[in-house]
Motif scaffolding. Structure first.
Motif, PDB file in Angstrom:
ATOM      1  N   GLU A  95      -0.311  -0.373   2.855  1.00 17.12           N
ATOM      2  CA  GLU A  95      -1.207   0.770   2.731  1.00 17.12           C
ATOM      3  C   GLU A  95      -2.455   0.589   3.584  1.00 17.12           C
ATOM      4  O   GLU A  95      -2.907  -0.544   3.821  1.00 17.12           O
ATOM      5  N   VAL A  96      -2.987   1.699   4.052  1.00 16.76           N
ATOM      6  CA  VAL A  96      -4.276   1.749   4.718  1.00 16.76           C
ATOM      7  C   VAL A  96      -5.295   2.199   3.676  1.00 16.76           C
ATOM      8  O   VAL A  96      -5.127   3.258   3.065  1.00 16.76           O
ATOM      9  N   ILE A  97      -6.349   1.392   3.487  1.00 16.23           N
ATOM     10  CA  ILE A  97      -7.297   1.654   2.410  1.00 16.23           C
ATOM     11  C   ILE A  97      -8.711   1.633   2.967  1.00 16.23           C
ATOM     12  O   ILE A  97      -9.166   0.622   3.515  1.00 16.23           O
ATOM     13  N   GLY A  98      -9.388   2.759   2.856  1.00 18.05           N
ATOM     14  CA  GLY A  98     -10.773   2.856   3.261  1.00 18.05           C
ATOM     15  C   GLY A  98     -11.671   3.099   2.069  1.00 18.05           C
ATOM     16  O   GLY A  98     -11.274   2.906   0.911  1.00 18.05           O
ATOM     17  N   THR A  99     -12.894   3.566   2.316  1.00 17.52           N
ATOM     18  CA  THR A  99     -13.839   3.821   1.235  1.00 17.52           C
ATOM     19  C   THR A  99     -13.421   5.026   0.399  1.00 17.52           C
ATOM     20  O   THR A  99     -13.474   5.005  -0.828  1.00 17.52           O
ATOM     21  N   THR A 100     -12.960   6.073   1.094  1.00 17.44           N
ATOM     22  CA  THR A 100     -12.595   7.299   0.377  1.00 17.44           C
ATOM     23  C   THR A 100     -11.176   7.755   0.680  1.00 17.44           C
ATOM     24  O   THR A 100     -10.756   8.796   0.182  1.00 17.44           O
ATOM     25  N   ILE A 101     -10.455   6.999   1.487  1.00 18.89           N
ATOM     26  CA  ILE A 101      -9.119   7.422   1.901  1.00 18.89           C
ATOM     27  C   ILE A 101      -8.130   6.276   1.740  1.00 18.89           C
ATOM     28  O   ILE A 101      -8.499   5.104   1.897  1.00 18.89           O
ATOM     29  N   ASP A 102      -6.920   6.603   1.375  1.00 17.46           N
ATOM     30  CA  ASP A 102      -5.842   5.612   1.399  1.00 17.46           C
ATOM     31  C   ASP A 102      -4.519   6.343   1.573  1.00 17.46           C
ATOM     32  O   ASP A 102      -4.357   7.477   1.119  1.00 17.46           O
ATOM     33  N   PHE A 103      -3.596   5.704   2.275  1.00 16.78           N
ATOM     34  CA  PHE A 103      -2.275   6.293   2.473  1.00 16.78           C
ATOM     35  C   PHE A 103      -1.263   5.183   2.760  1.00 16.78           C
ATOM     36  O   PHE A 103      -1.620   4.130   3.307  1.00 16.78           O
ATOM     37  N   PRO A 104       0.005   5.406   2.387  1.00 15.63           N
ATOM     38  CA  PRO A 104       1.041   4.393   2.601  1.00 15.63           C
ATOM     39  C   PRO A 104       1.545   4.418   4.039  1.00 15.63           C
ATOM     40  O   PRO A 104       1.468   5.440   4.728  1.00 15.63           O
ATOM     41  N   VAL A 105       2.066   3.290   4.477  1.00 16.44           N
ATOM     42  CA  VAL A 105       2.697   3.167   5.795  1.00 16.44           C
ATOM     43  C   VAL A 105       4.142   2.729   5.572  1.00 16.44           C
ATOM     44  O   VAL A 105       4.384   1.628   5.072  1.00 16.44           O
TER      45      VAL A 105
END
Length: 277
Positions: A95-105
């Protein structure tokens, strides 16, 4: 230029080549405070083997800039590789995980993936996090030109792999103080153009030999350029745990990336160990 390495220098060189890239502990702490509270396993991992999304996108940008001259017909993927014998490489969640965003790869069955571009994740300096602990996996770029003969790679593809891998910050290092020092030296694409760069490549199966072939010219790599030069390391038992090749030593090889007498269209031919898997 000869492709042979100076054997007397190899024990130290092998340690430097195998020492991996670990994230600064203070930087990890700062990043950790900005992650959202979530429940899935990758985000709950207390010791993640994470990479910088921003750096990986920069690696993709470098690929787009340089592919025309080095690997015009190739495509780029990223690849996950085991670092410990007990590492389960099946059903990895990434997963890509930021402060306000996340999404699977999504990850393909061969453990490769492409990274989607997301401006918000880039701006937030997101992390790319699998549900596996640090020191259990390593990462590489994988650049392949289609239509090559079985058991071969193209040297220009591999030259660009090194440059993209370094730009993306993919090479995993151990936690020693030496690795922190050498990281500042090695973590740029320019390293791949230095004399005899010790960038580890991984073959599909255990290797018996590697040959460079360009027209009528053929040259077999010396054994010192195979197996992470481990045959010349008198402290192998101590050094191997610091290498991101630890469980795949029999598949590793170096290449004379800096030797421009070998054109980018040179084929790298692999002879595998009989019965190797």
């Amino acid at each position: 230029m000869s492709i042979c390495l100076v054997r007397a220098a190899l024990p130290a060189a092998w340690v430097l080549a195998c020492l991996g890239v670990c994230m600064d502990a203070n930087a990890q702490a700062a990043q950790g405070t900005s992650l959202p509270t979530v429940t899935i396993s990758a985000k709950a991992n207390r010791d993640p083997v994470e990479k910088s999304y921003r750096k990986m996108i920069r690696g993709m940008d470098l690929f787009e800039r340089e592919k025309k001259s080095m690997a015009p017909d190739a495509s780029l993927r990223f690849k996950l590789l085991p670092r410990r014998r007990e590492t389960d490489m099946n059903a990895i969640d990434l997963e890509v995980i930021g402060t306000t965003i996340d999404f699977p790869v999504p990850i393909a069955p061969d453990h490769t993936f492409t990274m989607p571009r997301n401006p918000k994740a880039y701006d937030e300096n997101a992390q790319v996090i699998p549900n596996r602990k640090a020191q259990t996996m390593t990462w590489r770029s994988e650049i392949r030109t289609p239509g090559l003969p079985p058991g071969t790679r193209r040297l220009g593809d591999l030259r660009l792999e090194c440059r993209v891998g370094m730009e993306s910050g993919l090479v995993s290092r151990g936690t020693s103080i030496i690795s922190a020092i050498t990281g500042a030296i090695f973590d740029t694409p320019a390293y791949c153009d230095q004399k005899a760069p010790l960038y580890l490549f991984f073959a599909e199966r255990p290797l018996f030999s590697v040959t460079l072939a360009s027209g009528e010219r053929r040259e077999i790599l010396p054994v010192a350029m195979l197996y992470a030069a481990a045959s010349d390391d008198p402290k192998l038992d101590r050094d191997l745990p610091d290498c991101d090749c630890e469980v795949l030593v029999d598949r590793t090889y170096f290449l004379p990336l800096d030797d421009r007498s070998w054109a980018d269209d040179t084929l790298v031919e692999f002879e595998y160990m009989e019965g190797g898997s």
